[in-house]
Design a protein around this motif. Structure first.
Motif, short mmCIF file in Angstrom:
data_model
loop_
_atom_site.label_atom_id
_atom_site.label_comp_id
_atom_site.label_asym_id
_atom_site.label_seq_id
_atom_site.Cartn_x
_atom_site.Cartn_y
_atom_site.Cartn_z
N ILE A 191 -17.65 -0.46 1.86
CA ILE A 191 -16.41 -1.05 1.32
C ILE A 191 -16.74 -2.29 0.49
N MET A 227 -6.62 -4.40 -0.70
CA MET A 227 -6.76 -2.95 -0.64
C MET A 227 -8.03 -2.52 0.11
N PHE A 228 -8.94 -3.45 0.31
CA PHE A 228 -10.18 -3.13 1.02
C PHE A 228 -10.14 -3.60 2.49
N GLU A 229 -9.16 -4.40 2.82
CA GLU A 229 -9.07 -4.98 4.16
C GLU A 229 -8.24 -4.11 5.09
N ASP A 230 -8.38 -4.38 6.38
CA ASP A 230 -7.60 -3.71 7.43
C ASP A 230 -7.94 -2.23 7.59
N VAL A 231 -9.02 -1.79 6.99
CA VAL A 231 -9.47 -0.42 7.22
C VAL A 231 -10.32 -0.39 8.48
N TYR A 232 -11.25 -1.33 8.56
CA TYR A 232 -12.05 -1.52 9.76
C TYR A 232 -11.91 -2.98 10.20
N GLU A 233 -12.27 -3.26 11.44
CA GLU A 233 -12.19 -4.64 11.93
C GLU A 233 -13.04 -5.56 11.06
N ARG A 238 0.79 -1.23 0.00
CA ARG A 238 0.00 0.00 0.00
C ARG A 238 0.82 1.28 0.00
N MET A 271 -15.47 -5.44 7.39
CA MET A 271 -15.79 -4.61 6.23
C MET A 271 -17.17 -3.98 6.36
N THR A 272 -17.25 -2.70 6.06
CA THR A 272 -18.54 -2.01 6.08
C THR A 272 -19.28 -2.28 4.78
#
Length: 423
Positions: free
Chosen positions: A391, A379-385, A153, A387-388
């Motif tokens: 996302i 690229m979509f993971e590890d943003v929130y515990e 990233r 996935m919303t």
């Protein structure tokens, strides 16, 4: 009798202090303070350019450590040459070398404990190597492959390691300095709540160019007023990104700013790895004294290479100046002379070490370059515990685009390809 002639009154008047400058004495002479009034802060050196210890109070480190540190500097130097050329070949998008500053990084890192927390800028490969960052770790990040702990990233040279207590490097200049002060304050609070925790400090690295940012001043002030156990290590290499120090500041370097903020400060010869190590050892002890306090180390060096692969330093400095510094003195040659003086090193060992390290770097380079990129869904993971819905919607939208235009996007180098988006 005049009231001011009474001894007790005169004493009281002379001792009046303002809260903003409690130790300032009164004077009836109207004079301005000029920078020329004060001598420049001296630069501490404990090893001569010929590799001899000149400070009798310094205990030389064990030979095994000296040899290890020398090889770590060689590793950084050789990796820099290979990766700089790789960028020029188009195999890498960006790179920054550490040539001329290896001693500051390896020397200071050798004085830190593994529990200490490190905030770097972007020229601290020597710190990473000294703390155990491997060639595979370097190459995985540089090529942003699936073994990169940052999951591809970040742009190249933005290393980080949770295991080694090194926060990930970020591009904006000087942002790590106030972060380091805050982290040091957190460590102090933790120990106040639980005195059984091991003593830890924060080491924060930056260049003299970063010291022109407001974040630098905010960080030093908060660290001083909150007595944070942080070591600020400034690599003053003379040119920042492309600006000579004469255009950066008019004061006595960066060290003078430390004393201005009420911080214990030392200026050290960055080409003298033992001086840097000794200063950092003392700084760490000071930082932990009386519950915590900040320390500033200004390590004087010279940036031999360009600022980055995006820079041509010969546009603002003479080529002969750079070549002169290469020949005259640099941290690698000085430490080599020290080892040779102790009969620990010679030309044969130098050639063998350089050949071995070059092969190791090229091997790690080749393996990392062939490795797949991280899964597209990374690229979509590890943003929130978890996935919303938003996302998940973005992930589904990307898959639709890839399905609609299969010839426009090459997902073959990504692990799992577009199918990884629905796993």
């Amino acid at each position: 009798m005049d009231l001011l002639t009474l001894p007790e009154a005169r004493s009281s008047w002379e001792s009046v202090t303002f809260p903003g400058a409690v130790n300032s004495k009164f004077t009836s002479a109207l004079t301005f303070e000029h920078p020329s009034t004060y001598p420049a802060i001296p630069t501490y050196r404990c090893t001569s350019p010929d590799g001899h210890i000149i400070d009798a109070s310094v205990t030389p480190p064990p030979d095994a450590l000296a040899l290890s540190m020398y090889e770590n500097m060689l590793s950084v130097s050789i990796m820099d040459i290979i990766m700089f050329d790789a960028q020029r070949q188009g195999r890498l998008s960006f790179y920054m070398t550490s040539q001329g500053e290896e001693g500051t990084c390896v020397g200071s890192a050798s004085a830190l404990e593994k529990e200490d927390v490190v905030f770097s800028q972007y020229r601290e490969a020597g710190v990473f190597v000294q703390r155990g960052f491997t060639l595979e770790n370097f190459m995985s990040q540089l090529f942003a492959n699936r073994k990169d702990v940052g999951r591809g990233r970040n742009m190249p040279v933005h290393y980080g390691s949770r295991e080694l207590n090194i926060h990930t490097i970020s591009s904006p200049l000087a942002t790590q300095i106030p972060q380091a002060a805050g982290a040091a304050y957190a460590l102090k609070m933790q120990r106040l709540q639980n005195p059984e925790l091991p003593p830890r400090v924060v080491a924060c690295y930056f260049g003299e160019g970063a010291a022109s940012e407001g974040d630098f001043h905010a960080a030093l002030n908060i660290a001083a007023t909150r007595s944070c156990p942080v070591i600020f290590i400034c690599r003053n290499n003379g040119y920042a990104i492309s600006t000579p120090t004469l255009e950066q500041y008019r004061g006595d370097g960066i060290a003078s700013r430390g004393t201005g903020y009420g911080i214990d400060t030392i200026r050290v010869d960055g080409n003298d790895i033992w001086a840097v190590r000794e200063a950092t050892l003392k700084a760490r002890a000071l930082a932990l004294k009386d519950g915590g306090r900040p320390v500033l180390i200004e390590a004087m060096s010279y940036r031999i290479s360009h600022h980055s692969t995006s820079d041509d330093s010969f546009a603002y400095r003479a080529r002969v100046e750079v070549e002169d510094w290469k020949r005259r003195d640099n941290p690698i040659t000085r430490l080599r002379k020290y080892l040779e003086n102790k009969n620990l090193w010679n030309d044969e060992k130098e050639a063998a070490a350089r050949s071995r390290i070059r092969k190791e770097v090229l091997k790690a380079f080749g393996e990392a370059e062939k490795e797949l990129k991280p899964p597209l869904r990374a690229m979509f993971e590890d943003v929130y515990e978890e996935m919303t819905p938003e996302i998940r919607g973005q992930m589904a939208e990307l898959k639709e685009i890839l399905d609609a235009y299969p010839a426009e996007y090459d997902v073959g180098e990504f692990e799992g390809g577009k199918e990884s988006l629905v796993k």
